[in-house]
Design a protein around this motif. Sequence first.
Motif, PDB file in Angstrom:
ATOM      1  N   GLY A 172       0.691  19.928 -38.217  1.00  0.00           N
ATOM      2  CA  GLY A 172      -0.662  18.861 -39.008  1.00  0.00           C
ATOM      3  C   GLY A 172      -0.136  17.655 -39.160  1.00  0.00           C
ATOM      4  O   GLY A 172      -1.072  16.846 -38.895  1.00  0.00           O
ATOM      5  N   GLU A 173       1.136  17.480 -39.523  1.00  0.00           N
ATOM      6  CA  GLU A 173       1.499  16.105 -39.709  1.00  0.00           C
ATOM      7  C   GLU A 173       1.509  15.223 -38.539  1.00  0.00           C
ATOM      8  O   GLU A 173       1.206  13.968 -38.509  1.00  0.00           O
ATOM      9  N   LYS A 174       2.099  15.940 -37.364  1.00  0.00           N
ATOM     10  CA  LYS A 174       1.990  15.252 -36.040  1.00  0.00           C
ATOM     11  C   LYS A 174       0.394  14.900 -35.503  1.00  0.00           C
ATOM     12  O   LYS A 174       0.271  13.747 -35.128  1.00  0.00           O
ATOM     13  N   THR A 175      -0.383  15.874 -35.931  1.00  0.00           N
ATOM     14  CA  THR A 175      -1.803  15.706 -35.568  1.00  0.00           C
ATOM     15  C   THR A 175      -2.370  14.374 -36.573  1.00  0.00           C
ATOM     16  O   THR A 175      -3.132  13.356 -35.806  1.00  0.00           O
ATOM     17  N   PHE A 176      -2.166  14.289 -37.686  1.00  0.00           N
ATOM     18  CA  PHE A 176      -2.657  13.170 -38.679  1.00  0.00           C
ATOM     19  C   PHE A 176      -1.854  11.916 -38.256  1.00  0.00           C
ATOM     20  O   PHE A 176      -2.591  11.117 -38.205  1.00  0.00           O
ATOM     21  N   GLU A 177      -0.599  11.990 -37.889  1.00  0.00           N
ATOM     22  CA  GLU A 177      -0.065  10.691 -37.486  1.00  0.00           C
ATOM     23  C   GLU A 177      -0.802  10.288 -36.129  1.00  0.00           C
ATOM     24  O   GLU A 177      -1.097   8.996 -36.097  1.00  0.00           O
ATOM     25  N   LYS A 178      -1.156  11.130 -35.169  1.00  0.00           N
ATOM     26  CA  LYS A 178      -1.480  10.768 -34.049  1.00  0.00           C
ATOM     27  C   LYS A 178      -3.132  10.114 -34.220  1.00  0.00           C
ATOM     28  O   LYS A 178      -3.108   9.039 -33.589  1.00  0.00           O
ATOM     29  N   ALA A 209      -3.468  18.733 -41.686  1.00  0.00           N
ATOM     30  CA  ALA A 209      -3.781  17.325 -41.116  1.00  0.00           C
ATOM     31  C   ALA A 209      -4.910  16.685 -42.191  1.00  0.00           C
ATOM     32  O   ALA A 209      -5.008  15.543 -42.294  1.00  0.00           O
ATOM     33  N   ARG A 210      -6.101  17.445 -42.062  1.00  0.00           N
ATOM     34  CA  ARG A 210      -7.302  17.083 -42.982  1.00  0.00           C
ATOM     35  C   ARG A 210      -6.802  16.492 -44.453  1.00  0.00           C
ATOM     36  O   ARG A 210      -7.274  15.479 -44.689  1.00  0.00           O
ATOM     37  N   GLN A 211      -5.933  17.343 -44.926  1.00  0.00           N
ATOM     38  CA  GLN A 211      -5.713  17.160 -46.448  1.00  0.00           C
ATOM     39  C   GLN A 211      -4.684  15.838 -46.437  1.00  0.00           C
ATOM     40  O   GLN A 211      -4.768  15.206 -47.458  1.00  0.00           O
ATOM     41  N   LEU A 212      -3.640  15.577 -45.518  1.00  0.00           N
ATOM     42  CA  LEU A 212      -2.997  14.605 -45.460  1.00  0.00           C
ATOM     43  C   LEU A 212      -3.887  13.217 -45.037  1.00  0.00           C
ATOM     44  O   LEU A 212      -3.565  11.981 -45.717  1.00  0.00           O
ATOM     45  N   ALA A 213      -5.128  13.363 -44.288  1.00  0.00           N
ATOM     46  CA  ALA A 213      -5.809  12.307 -44.450  1.00  0.00           C
ATOM     47  C   ALA A 213      -6.403  11.851 -45.738  1.00  0.00           C
ATOM     48  O   ALA A 213      -6.732  10.576 -45.951  1.00  0.00           O
ATOM     49  N   THR A 214      -6.865  13.083 -46.301  1.00  0.00           N
ATOM     50  CA  THR A 214      -7.523  12.763 -47.591  1.00  0.00           C
ATOM     51  C   THR A 214      -6.645  12.100 -48.652  1.00  0.00           C
ATOM     52  O   THR A 214      -7.091  11.294 -49.351  1.00  0.00           O
ATOM     53  N   ALA A 215      -5.504  12.716 -48.536  1.00  0.00           N
ATOM     54  CA  ALA A 215      -4.409  12.082 -49.572  1.00  0.00           C
ATOM     55  C   ALA A 215      -4.033  10.531 -49.193  1.00  0.00           C
ATOM     56  O   ALA A 215      -4.012   9.698 -50.055  1.00  0.00           O
ATOM     57  N   ASN A 216      -4.099  10.162 -47.972  1.00  0.00           N
ATOM     58  CA  ASN A 216      -3.831   8.726 -47.580  1.00  0.00           C
ATOM     59  C   ASN A 216      -4.949   8.026 -47.945  1.00  0.00           C
ATOM     60  O   ASN A 216      -4.514   6.914 -48.530  1.00  0.00           O
ATOM     61  N   ALA A 217      -6.227   8.357 -47.927  1.00  0.00           N
ATOM     62  CA  ALA A 217      -7.163   7.641 -48.422  1.00  0.00           C
ATOM     63  C   ALA A 217      -7.040   7.310 -49.933  1.00  0.00           C
ATOM     64  O   ALA A 217      -7.467   6.160 -50.261  1.00  0.00           O
TER      65      ALA A 217
END
Length: 296
Positions: A87-93, A152-160
């Motif tokens: 998930g982390e790799k997907t988010f980063e990409k 990946a989705r939750q990393l994107a949410t946390a980042n925002a």
Amino acid sequence: MNRQAIALPVLLFIACSAAEAAPLSATERCQAPALAEAEKGQLQARAEDRLGTPPTERAEALLALAADRIARSQGSEKACRKALERGEKTFEKVLKRKTRSVRGNAGDADSADPGILAVQESLRTAFIADQAARLAYLDLATEDREGADHWARQLATANAIELDGTNTALLRDLLDDYDWIDAHRFGPRIASHAWVLAQHADADPDFQQLALERMRPYLDDGGVRPGDYAYLFDRVAVNQGRPQRYGTQPLGECNADGSLSPKPLEDPDNVDARRAELGLGPMADAMGEMAARRCR
């Protein structure tokens, strides 16, 4: 895997708590004891408390809940760790791809005045991160709630969430020195970037109100675009629990037919006339454009 190693336009740095400095690794998250129901309730309340909980703590609460769900569903520490790492790799990409896309349309810092140039550069960088974060969040939408895609989705949410806090602090500091980031001194593109950051300062409605007040005098000489003022006016109204005036703010959920409806309006029969006064097209057209992006 340590998330601190991910190269992002603005470093994603989710602290374990307000008192800790190091982010949790995938191994640490997957080895953590399962959350009790009371703990999950507390974390959920913290994640949803936009006005009372600092962005870093909100983001970490969100990730703790997601990691707990994934750990329970994967059945083993190894499977959990692999899911988080994928998930982390997907988010980063995805985030890197969106960052490259946004950067090409963000304009340039080009002032001959060193002070103005520094402001332009900082706002351009913040805007790129802001837009890339939101595009990544939309791109990573998923029905998955137990695996890598969910992480990946939750990393994107946390980042925002964290970026909004960081960018609000940046803009607040700039307004202390420059009143407002107007088009005449900073250029139209950079002025628009400042407006975007104010739009996304929902966790600080008092600051949004201040930004709106700062914008108003610059309407008369073209330092602020009327449409930008209309959007922030509505954002402030909605965040203060009042009907919006210009119909720029849609409801959070898409309709069954893939359309969007506006949040409550004052004098809805005359909304298009008010929009026309500020150079905006019909509300229905704007809602349709937003639906095309959000309701896929």
